[in-house]
Design a protein around this motif. Structure first.
Motif, PDB file in Angstrom:
ATOM      1  N   PHE A  93      -4.029   6.623  -2.526  1.00 23.46           N
ATOM      2  CA  PHE A  93      -3.383   5.377  -2.144  1.00 23.46           C
ATOM      3  C   PHE A  93      -3.442   4.376  -3.281  1.00 23.46           C
ATOM      4  O   PHE A  93      -4.437   4.274  -3.979  1.00 23.46           O
ATOM      5  CB  PHE A  93      -4.036   4.791  -0.892  1.00 23.46           C
ATOM      6  CG  PHE A  93      -3.678   5.561   0.351  1.00 23.46           C
ATOM      7  CD1 PHE A  93      -2.674   5.114   1.187  1.00 23.46           C
ATOM      8  CD2 PHE A  93      -4.329   6.744   0.660  1.00 23.46           C
ATOM      9  CE1 PHE A  93      -2.315   5.831   2.316  1.00 23.46           C
ATOM     10  CE2 PHE A  93      -3.986   7.472   1.789  1.00 23.46           C
ATOM     11  CZ  PHE A  93      -2.977   7.014   2.622  1.00 23.46           C
ATOM     12  N   VAL A 119       0.887  -1.155   0.000  1.00 22.93           N
ATOM     13  CA  VAL A 119       0.000   0.000   0.000  1.00 22.93           C
ATOM     14  C   VAL A 119       0.927   1.207   0.000  1.00 22.93           C
ATOM     15  O   VAL A 119       1.838   1.289   0.818  1.00 22.93           O
ATOM     16  CB  VAL A 119      -0.906   0.037   1.251  1.00 22.93           C
ATOM     17  CG1 VAL A 119      -1.761   1.293   1.249  1.00 22.93           C
ATOM     18  CG2 VAL A 119      -1.761  -1.205   1.326  1.00 22.93           C
ATOM     19  N   LYS A 120       0.705   2.137  -0.930  1.00 22.47           N
ATOM     20  CA  LYS A 120       1.562   3.318  -1.023  1.00 22.47           C
ATOM     21  C   LYS A 120       0.725   4.586  -1.003  1.00 22.47           C
ATOM     22  O   LYS A 120      -0.253   4.709  -1.729  1.00 22.47           O
ATOM     23  CB  LYS A 120       2.392   3.281  -2.305  1.00 22.47           C
ATOM     24  CG  LYS A 120       3.371   4.443  -2.423  1.00 22.47           C
ATOM     25  CD  LYS A 120       4.266   4.276  -3.620  1.00 22.47           C
ATOM     26  CE  LYS A 120       5.318   5.362  -3.643  1.00 22.47           C
ATOM     27  NZ  LYS A 120       6.263   5.161  -4.748  1.00 22.47           N
ATOM     28  N   ASN A 121       1.138   5.521  -0.147  1.00 23.93           N
ATOM     29  CA  ASN A 121       0.519   6.834  -0.073  1.00 23.93           C
ATOM     30  C   ASN A 121       1.188   7.696  -1.140  1.00 23.93           C
ATOM     31  O   ASN A 121       2.388   7.968  -1.074  1.00 23.93           O
ATOM     32  CB  ASN A 121       0.737   7.427   1.325  1.00 23.93           C
ATOM     33  CG  ASN A 121       0.066   8.763   1.510  1.00 23.93           C
ATOM     34  OD1 ASN A 121      -0.092   9.537   0.568  1.00 23.93           O
ATOM     35  ND2 ASN A 121      -0.309   9.054   2.734  1.00 23.93           N
ATOM     36  N   TYR A 165      -4.888   7.776   5.626  1.00 22.77           N
ATOM     37  CA  TYR A 165      -5.896   7.336   4.661  1.00 22.77           C
ATOM     38  C   TYR A 165      -7.175   8.151   4.839  1.00 22.77           C
ATOM     39  O   TYR A 165      -7.767   8.618   3.869  1.00 22.77           O
ATOM     40  CB  TYR A 165      -6.174   5.843   4.851  1.00 22.77           C
ATOM     41  CG  TYR A 165      -7.145   5.255   3.857  1.00 22.77           C
ATOM     42  CD1 TYR A 165      -6.715   4.783   2.632  1.00 22.77           C
ATOM     43  CD2 TYR A 165      -8.509   5.167   4.154  1.00 22.77           C
ATOM     44  CE1 TYR A 165      -7.598   4.234   1.720  1.00 22.77           C
ATOM     45  CE2 TYR A 165      -9.399   4.618   3.256  1.00 22.77           C
ATOM     46  CZ  TYR A 165      -8.945   4.150   2.029  1.00 22.77           C
ATOM     47  OH  TYR A 165      -9.822   3.622   1.122  1.00 22.77           O
TER      48      TYR A 165
END
Length: 117
Positions: A68, A19-21, A60
């Motif tokens: 995301f 998971v990447k912001n 998030y």
């Protein structure tokens, strides 16, 4: 082919997910014996506000899901030379360690806590 036969013949894909912001580049990653299901479940936790990683959940909520990305980074293919039913958990753990080493997703650059020395 019936649904039952499709199910019984189904072999989940093992691998590493991320998971990447996109706003700050922070990353959370993990390994799973059923990588797509785990990734979908993690995404659902974030949507429901029940993610165990508080910082990731807060960002998030603050930044919104559009910032995301959820993706499979790597797949672990079964080795045909290994016996049926072979336990790939250690192989998966080793692959996850390689990705942790490569990406270094530790606070403050990621959502993982720094490793203890």
């Amino acid at each position: 082919m019936t649904q039952t036969r499709k199910y019984k013949g189904f072999t989940p894909t093992m691998g590493i997910w991320m998971v990447k912001n996109l706003k700050n580049g922070k990353v959370w990653l993990g390994g799973s014996e059923h990588v797509q299901a785990k990734l979908n479940g993690f995404q659902f936790q974030l949507k429901m506000g029940s993610c165990m990683n508080r910082t990731l959940q807060q960002e998030y909520n603050q930044d919104g899901p559009e910032h995301f990305v959820f993706e499979v980074l790597d797949e672990l293919k079964p080795d045909p030379s290994k016996p049926e039913g072979f336990d790939y958990r250690q192989d998966l753990k080793d692959l996850e360690e390689l990705w942790l080493e490569k990406l270094q997703p530790y606070d403050p650059n990621g959502y993982h806590r720094p490793k203890k020395a």
